[in-house]
Design an enzyme around this catalytic site. Structure first.
Site, short mmCIF file in Angstrom:
data_model
loop_
_atom_site.label_atom_id
_atom_site.label_comp_id
_atom_site.label_asym_id
_atom_site.label_seq_id
_atom_site.Cartn_x
_atom_site.Cartn_y
_atom_site.Cartn_z
N ARG A 113 0.88 -0.84 0.38
CA ARG A 113 0.32 -0.09 0.27
C ARG A 113 0.77 0.93 0.34
NH1 ARG A 113 -5.01 1.63 -1.10
NH2 ARG A 113 -6.04 2.80 0.59
N THR A 386 -9.92 0.97 -9.79
CA THR A 386 -8.77 -0.28 -9.26
C THR A 386 -9.28 -1.70 -9.71
OG1 THR A 386 -9.36 0.39 -6.97
CG2 THR A 386 -8.74 -1.83 -7.33
N ASN A 406 -5.84 4.66 -6.92
CA ASN A 406 -7.09 4.80 -6.74
C ASN A 406 -8.05 5.40 -8.18
OD1 ASN A 406 -8.60 5.67 -4.64
ND2 ASN A 406 -8.19 7.53 -4.78
N ASP A 428 -7.44 8.10 -0.40
CA ASP A 428 -8.64 7.13 1.09
C ASP A 428 -8.24 7.84 2.11
OD1 ASP A 428 -9.51 6.21 -1.13
OD2 ASP A 428 -8.01 4.25 -1.11
N SER A 457 -7.65 1.60 3.36
CA SER A 457 -7.72 0.13 1.58
C SER A 457 -9.68 -0.11 2.24
CB SER A 457 -7.02 -0.34 1.12
OG SER A 457 -8.02 -0.72 -0.17
N SER A 458 -9.94 -0.13 1.12
CA SER A 458 -10.94 -0.69 1.01
C SER A 458 -11.22 -2.40 -0.43
CB SER A 458 -12.74 -0.47 -0.12
OG SER A 458 -12.86 0.47 0.86
N GLY A 477 -13.51 -1.10 -7.63
CA GLY A 477 -14.66 -0.39 -6.47
C GLY A 477 -15.08 -0.45 -5.82
N GLY A 478 -14.11 0.51 -5.77
CA GLY A 478 -13.69 1.32 -4.74
C GLY A 478 -14.77 0.99 -3.08
N1 GLY Z 1 -7.97 3.27 -3.38
C1 GLY Z 1 -8.79 1.63 -3.37
C2 GLY Z 1 -8.90 1.60 -2.35
O1 GLY Z 1 -8.00 1.77 -1.85
O2 GLY Z 1 -9.99 1.07 -1.49
#
Ligand code: GLY
Length: 575
Positions: A113, A386, A406, A428, A457-458, A477-478
């Site tokens: 990350r 993503t 992102n 984020d 993050s997701s 998908g955010g």
């Molecule tokens: N940038 C999307 C995530 O890391 O959730």
């Protein structure tokens, strides 16, 4: 231990027939034989790769055919996606690689990350009045965190791979140098980010055609990226984080309002983290650990749902319960989660079945629970940023990897002479606690900006083990990534195949905004009426979202299958 080493051990333990047999030795012998049998059957009949781009899937299979393992293929697929999906992920971004090593069952999450520059601070994106300056964490050099993908790929290759980086990066280098053709998907992503790309001369010349959206078939060549990848292949991480590439990155970022230093790059380290684990109705889930919220939230939702006999309810009630589980998990995300190296988080509690039981208790079958909104809310975007890929090799090694820069085309900024499109992952973080980011997600102090901290993050790369087999699953998908995994797992649990998991129409709730977003086909007209009556705000989406990539190894039928989301342009190949 390999089967042949095991044979030697077993031979050494064979009883001396001239002596009386020893029961102890006999039991050890039987156990070793059973272990050998287990090892022997733990190999899939085929390898499989599902990724968001056919060129990446193909390059990954070529590496497997050349003697590479799943981890080598993961390096190749990550690097090729960085070239041919510049709108989704890249060497200027980061990600999470969830790994399963077949020979000893070892599992880890490689955290590549991005992290905040050392000069970053809580007020980085605020004006003198303490208000968030629009777009400052989305477009341009100041929006970029320190990239993690190059270091993560070197780590993956050196610690887990079998082939040299020169070989595993070769396809990406070739595609960067020779180019790849623009398709409709690329054009859609460019259209979205046209203004940001036009702000950066290097990005404009790379990704546009005479300053405009390129025609279908236009060849996108990235010679600087090819050179940077070559340095990475030759010198390892120093090829990116030190020397001339590092200097050009710093010069470009600082000349355009950014705050990176050479120390930021030299200091960056990927980190191996213990994945988050839990179970749901007899299936085991292994998923992303913080700084991703994915695994924790996924288990939180599943734990809540496990309190209900879902099959006993009408379909619309099941959907109501799923929405209420989503709502509760996302509330906790905002409050508790952040970078584990900076924040103490009650992870054990958040994924504990008893905690879920408490959350489930106040879910009413007869009405929606309103989200309390102490925060402002915004509409979230389409969720096409993503990327994800899933790999299974013939030894049974597995990789689930979700990678990102992102927003589509990240920050839109390329430091001159590097070919590196920088992320805008700084968005984020919570720019100010309580103010929603580009996905409408709110965050608290736990996810506030600090020097060197990783943003929450997701991304949710996941392994699912059932009584019958093992699945590898994930999607971009955010903020909607985590609920997409929930849909996929429930579909798997109901007996579906990979094509069902990736096809399933989706709906999503993230606590705030207090609305149920749903794809065409996810809710029938009657369900919309009933959910509205229960008090849910329903928001039909004009377009679909997500791009799930899934692989399944059914150990009972000894079959491997894979599927790529029909919403994207990827493909899944079993060999
Ligand atoms: N940038 C999307 C995530 O890391 O959730």
């Amino acid at each position: 231990m390999s089967a042949s080493r095991l044979n030697q051990v077993v031979t050494g333990l064979l009883p001396d027939t001239k002596k009386a047999p020893s029961w102890g030795l006999f039991c050890v012998f039987i156990l070793l034989l059973l272990a050998q049998v287990a090892l022997a059957v733990e190999k899939p009949p085929a390898a499989a790769i599902a990724s968001a781009h056919p060129l990446a899937t193909q390059a990954g299979h070529e590496i497997l055919a050349a003697g590479g393992n799943a981890f080598d293929a993961a390096v190749t697929v990550s690097a090729v996606l960085a070239v041919v999906e510049p709108y989704s992920s890249g060497m200027g971004g980061g990600g999470f690689w969830l790994l399963h090593r077949a020979k000893d069952g070892f599992e880890t999450m490689l955290d590549g990350r991005e992290r905040a520059p050392l000069a970053a601070h809580q007020d980085l994106y605020l004006d003198d009045q303490g208000e968030v300056i629009p777009n400052l964490s989305i477009n341009g050099a100041l929006a970029a965190g320190i990239p993690g993908q190059p270091a993560a790929l070197v780590h993956l290759a050196e610690k887990y791979g079998q082939l040299p980086l020169k070989q595993t990066l070769a396809a990406a280098i070739r595609l960067a140098r020779e180019g790849f053709p623009v398709d409709d998907y690329y054009r859609r992503m460019v259209k979205w980010r046209l203004d940001a790309l036009r702000q950066s001369p290097s990005a404009e010349s790379l990704f546009l055609q005479s300053g405009e959206i390129p025609q279908v078939g236009h060849n996108v060549r990235q010679p600087d990226l090819a050179n940077t990848l070559e340095l990475l292949a030759e010198q390892g991480r120093d090829g990116f984080y030190k020397g001339k590439v590092a200097q050009k990155l710093i010069d470009g970022v600082r000349a355009n309002g950014g705050i990176w230093t050479l120390e930021d790059l030299a200091d960056y380290q990927p980190i191996e983290r213990v994945p988050v684990r839990g179970s749901y109705r007899g299936i085991s889930i292994t998923s992303a650990a913080p700084p991703s919220s994915g695994g924790v939230m996924l288990l939180a939702m599943l734990n809540i749902l496990s309190r209900f006999e879902l099959e006993a309810y009408p379909v619309v009630t099941r959907k109501h319960l799923m929405i209420e589980a989503m709502r509760r998990a996302y509330r906790d995300r905002a409050e508790y989660l952040g970078d584990p190296d900076f924040v103490d988080m009650p992870i054990e509690q958040l994924i504990h079945p008893l905690y879920a039981a408490g959350l489930a208790r106040d879910i009413a079958l007869g009405h929606a629970t309103p989200s309390k909104a102490p925060y402002s809310t915004v509409q979230s975007d389409e969720g096409r940023d993503t990327t994800h890929f899933s790999i299974l090799d013939k030894e049974g090694n597995r990789v689930a990897a979700t990678l990102s820069i992102n927003y589509p085309f990240g920050s839109g900024f390329v430091p001159e002479g590097t070919g590196i499109l920088l992320n805008d992952e700084m968005d984020d973080f919570s720019a100010r606690p309580g103010v929603p980011n580009v996905y409408g997600l709110i965050g608290g102090e736990a996810n506030a900006i600090e020097p060197g901290k990783r943003m929450l993050s997701s991304m949710t790369p996941t392994f699912i083990e059932t009584a019958e087999g093992v699945a590898i699953m994930g999607t971009p998908g955010g903020s909607r990534i985590i609920t997409m995994l929930l849909h996929g797992i429930l579909e798997l649990q109901a007996g579906g195949e990979p094509k069902d998991w990736v096809n399933k129409p989706r709906f999503h709730h993230q606590y705030l905004p207090d609305e149920v977003q749903f794809e065409p086909g996810a809710l029938t007209a009657d369900e919309v009426t009933e959910l509205t009556r229960l008090g849910h705000q329903l928001k039909p989406l004009k377009r679909s979202y997500g791009n799930m990539q899934a692989v399944y190894w059914n150990k009972k039928t000894e079959a491997v299958s894979a599927a790529s989301d029909p919403r994207g342009i990827g493909n899944a190949v079993v060999h």
